[in-house]
Design a protein around this motif. Structure first.
Motif, PDB file in Angstrom:
ATOM      1  N   ASN A  11     -27.915  41.335 -16.647  1.00  0.00           N
ATOM      2  CA  ASN A  11     -28.010  41.123 -17.984  1.00  0.00           C
ATOM      3  C   ASN A  11     -27.846  42.508 -18.846  1.00  0.00           C
ATOM      4  N   GLN A  12     -27.493  43.418 -18.793  1.00  0.00           N
ATOM      5  CA  GLN A  12     -27.735  44.852 -19.262  1.00  0.00           C
ATOM      6  C   GLN A  12     -26.136  45.801 -18.839  1.00  0.00           C
ATOM      7  N   ILE A  13     -25.843  46.166 -19.806  1.00  0.00           N
ATOM      8  CA  ILE A  13     -25.036  47.478 -20.236  1.00  0.00           C
ATOM      9  C   ILE A  13     -25.109  48.851 -20.251  1.00  0.00           C
ATOM     10  N   ARG A  14     -24.975  49.736 -19.576  1.00  0.00           N
ATOM     11  CA  ARG A  14     -25.486  51.185 -20.039  1.00  0.00           C
ATOM     12  C   ARG A  14     -24.415  51.497 -20.762  1.00  0.00           C
ATOM     13  N   LEU A  15     -24.483  52.560 -21.836  1.00  0.00           N
ATOM     14  CA  LEU A  15     -23.278  52.719 -22.563  1.00  0.00           C
ATOM     15  C   LEU A  15     -24.762  54.496 -22.588  1.00  0.00           C
ATOM     16  N   LYS A  16     -23.975  55.656 -22.193  1.00  0.00           N
ATOM     17  CA  LYS A  16     -23.944  56.535 -23.395  1.00  0.00           C
ATOM     18  C   LYS A  16     -24.056  57.483 -24.747  1.00  0.00           C
ATOM     19  N   ARG A  17     -23.589  56.067 -25.067  1.00  0.00           N
ATOM     20  CA  ARG A  17     -23.709  56.781 -26.398  1.00  0.00           C
ATOM     21  C   ARG A  17     -23.457  55.242 -27.344  1.00  0.00           C
ATOM     22  N   VAL A  18     -24.372  55.394 -28.053  1.00  0.00           N
ATOM     23  CA  VAL A  18     -24.582  53.765 -28.928  1.00  0.00           C
ATOM     24  C   VAL A  18     -24.720  54.259 -31.308  1.00  0.00           C
ATOM     25  N   THR A  19     -24.154  53.741 -31.865  1.00  0.00           N
ATOM     26  CA  THR A  19     -23.931  53.629 -32.768  1.00  0.00           C
ATOM     27  C   THR A  19     -25.772  54.070 -33.627  1.00  0.00           C
ATOM     28  N   ASP A  20     -25.782  54.840 -34.939  1.00  0.00           N
ATOM     29  CA  ASP A  20     -26.615  54.866 -35.349  1.00  0.00           C
ATOM     30  C   ASP A  20     -27.879  53.619 -36.113  1.00  0.00           C
ATOM     31  N   ASN A  21     -26.705  52.457 -35.560  1.00  0.00           N
ATOM     32  CA  ASN A  21     -27.463  51.215 -36.409  1.00  0.00           C
ATOM     33  C   ASN A  21     -29.001  50.890 -34.962  1.00  0.00           C
ATOM     34  N   VAL A  22     -28.816  52.158 -33.654  1.00  0.00           N
ATOM     35  CA  VAL A  22     -29.517  51.776 -32.441  1.00  0.00           C
ATOM     36  C   VAL A  22     -30.919  52.754 -32.445  1.00  0.00           C
ATOM     37  N   VAL A  23     -31.688  51.600 -33.000  1.00  0.00           N
ATOM     38  CA  VAL A  23     -33.655  53.597 -32.727  1.00  0.00           C
ATOM     39  C   VAL A  23     -33.781  53.320 -31.920  1.00  0.00           C
ATOM     40  N   VAL A  24     -33.998  54.798 -31.092  1.00  0.00           N
ATOM     41  CA  VAL A  24     -35.143  54.666 -29.685  1.00  0.00           C
ATOM     42  C   VAL A  24     -36.777  54.706 -30.515  1.00  0.00           C
ATOM     43  N   GLY A  25     -36.627  53.966 -29.333  1.00  0.00           N
ATOM     44  CA  GLY A  25     -38.496  54.461 -29.973  1.00  0.00           C
ATOM     45  C   GLY A  25     -39.038  55.535 -29.596  1.00  0.00           C
ATOM     46  N   GLU A  26     -39.667  55.539 -29.921  1.00  0.00           N
ATOM     47  CA  GLU A  26     -41.337  56.623 -29.704  1.00  0.00           C
ATOM     48  C   GLU A  26     -41.980  56.985 -28.806  1.00  0.00           C
ATOM     49  N   ASP A  27     -42.731  55.159 -28.370  1.00  0.00           N
ATOM     50  CA  ASP A  27     -43.502  54.961 -27.642  1.00  0.00           C
ATOM     51  C   ASP A  27     -43.097  54.941 -26.048  1.00  0.00           C
ATOM     52  N   THR A  28     -43.116  55.127 -25.695  1.00  0.00           N
ATOM     53  CA  THR A  28     -43.192  55.142 -24.089  1.00  0.00           C
ATOM     54  C   THR A  28     -43.609  54.675 -23.128  1.00  0.00           C
ATOM     55  N   ARG A  29     -43.486  53.838 -22.074  1.00  0.00           N
ATOM     56  CA  ARG A  29     -44.342  52.438 -21.946  1.00  0.00           C
ATOM     57  C   ARG A  29     -44.057  52.058 -19.729  1.00  0.00           C
ATOM     58  N   THR A  70     -29.683  56.770 -20.309  1.00  0.00           N
ATOM     59  CA  THR A  70     -29.074  56.254 -20.948  1.00  0.00           C
ATOM     60  C   THR A  70     -29.051  54.625 -21.870  1.00  0.00           C
ATOM     61  N   PHE A  71     -28.242  53.836 -22.457  1.00  0.00           N
ATOM     62  CA  PHE A  71     -28.377  53.297 -23.483  1.00  0.00           C
ATOM     63  C   PHE A  71     -28.645  52.367 -22.895  1.00  0.00           C
ATOM     64  N   CYS A  72     -29.685  50.868 -22.382  1.00  0.00           N
ATOM     65  CA  CYS A  72     -29.232  49.825 -21.145  1.00  0.00           C
ATOM     66  C   CYS A  72     -29.765  48.695 -22.595  1.00  0.00           C
ATOM     67  N   LEU A  73     -28.569  48.230 -22.594  1.00  0.00           N
ATOM     68  CA  LEU A  73     -28.624  46.989 -23.699  1.00  0.00           C
ATOM     69  C   LEU A  73     -28.541  45.301 -23.121  1.00  0.00           C
ATOM     70  N   ASN A  74     -29.504  44.874 -23.601  1.00  0.00           N
ATOM     71  CA  ASN A  74     -29.412  43.657 -23.108  1.00  0.00           C
ATOM     72  C   ASN A  74     -28.035  42.857 -23.794  1.00  0.00           C
ATOM     73  N   VAL A  75     -27.275  42.008 -23.389  1.00  0.00           N
ATOM     74  CA  VAL A  75     -26.154  41.550 -23.578  1.00  0.00           C
ATOM     75  C   VAL A  75     -26.154  40.314 -24.391  1.00  0.00           C
ATOM     76  N   ALA A  76     -28.066  39.727 -24.067  1.00  0.00           N
ATOM     77  CA  ALA A  76     -27.612  38.195 -25.117  1.00  0.00           C
ATOM     78  C   ALA A  76     -27.855  39.207 -26.179  1.00  0.00           C
ATOM     79  N   ASP A  77     -28.538  40.460 -26.707  1.00  0.00           N
ATOM     80  CA  ASP A  77     -28.737  41.035 -27.819  1.00  0.00           C
ATOM     81  C   ASP A  77     -28.119  42.176 -29.003  1.00  0.00           C
ATOM     82  N   ILE A  78     -27.004  41.514 -28.129  1.00  0.00           N
ATOM     83  CA  ILE A  78     -25.584  41.901 -29.113  1.00  0.00           C
ATOM     84  C   ILE A  78     -25.128  41.027 -29.752  1.00  0.00           C
TER      85      ILE A  78
END
Length: 140
Positions: A11-29, A70-78
Motif C-alpha cells: 500500500n505504497q507509492i513511489r515518487l521521485k520528488r515530493v514537496t518541502d512538507n516531507v522531511v527526510v529523517g537523519e537516522d538510518t535503520r 525514491t520517496f516511498c509513501l504509505n498511501v494510508a498516511d497521505i
C-alpha cells in the motif's frame, strides 16, 4: 512527472520528488523487506504534524534496487497530493552521485582492511630497515 511506481502489497507509492512538507529523517535503520532482504532505510516525516509518512531506501539488495532513493509513501498516511507541487528530490538522483549498496560498502570495507594491513606491513618493514641502518651506524 514525479511518479515512479507503486507497491500494492505494501500500500505504497513511489515518487521521485515530493514537496518541502516531507522531511527526510537523519537516522538510518535496518528494515527487513522480506525474509532475505535487509535494507537500510530513512523515515519520511510530515513537516506539520511530524507523523511518519513513509521511507527512503538508502541501501537495498539487487532485487529492490528500483526502490532505492525514491520517496516511498504509505498511501494510508497521505491526506492530499497536489500535481506539480513537488520540488524536493534526493541527492542520489544527481548525475554524478552513485548510491551506496550493502554489497558496495562490503567491498570498500574489505579493500580498506587490505590497504590497512599493507600499510602496517610496510611500516613494520620500514622500522626493521631503519633499525638495521642504525645498527650499521653504531658499528662504524
Amino acid at each position: 512527472m514525479s511518479w515512479d511506481g507503486s507497491e500494492d502489497g505494501q500500500n505504497q507509492i513511489r515518487l521521485k520528488r515530493v514537496t518541502d512538507n516531507v522531511v527526510v529523517g537523519e537516522d538510518t535503520r535496518l528494515h527487513e523487506a522480506s525474509k532475505r532482504s535487509l535494507c537500510l532505510i530513512v523515515d519520511l516525516f510530515c513537516r506539520g504534524c511530524h507523523s511518519v509518512l513513509g521511507m527512503v531506501y538508502a541501501s537495498t539488495p539487487k532485487n529492490l534496487d528500483h526502490k532505492r532513493f525514491t520517496f516511498c509513501l504509505n498511501v494510508a498516511d497521505i491526506d492530499s497530493y497536489v500535481l506539480g507541487s513537488a520540488s524536493q528530490m534526493l541527492a542520489a538522483e544527481g548525475p554524478k552521485e552513485q548510491p551506496v549498496t550493502l554489497e558496495y560498502r562490503g567491498n570498500v570495507e574489505q579493500q580498506l582492511t587490505e590497504m590497512k594491513m599493507l600499510v602496517m606491513s610496510m611500516a613494520q618493514r620500514l622500522e626493521e630497515i631503519d633499525a638495521g641502518l642504525q645498527d650499521g651506524c653504531d658499528v662504524a
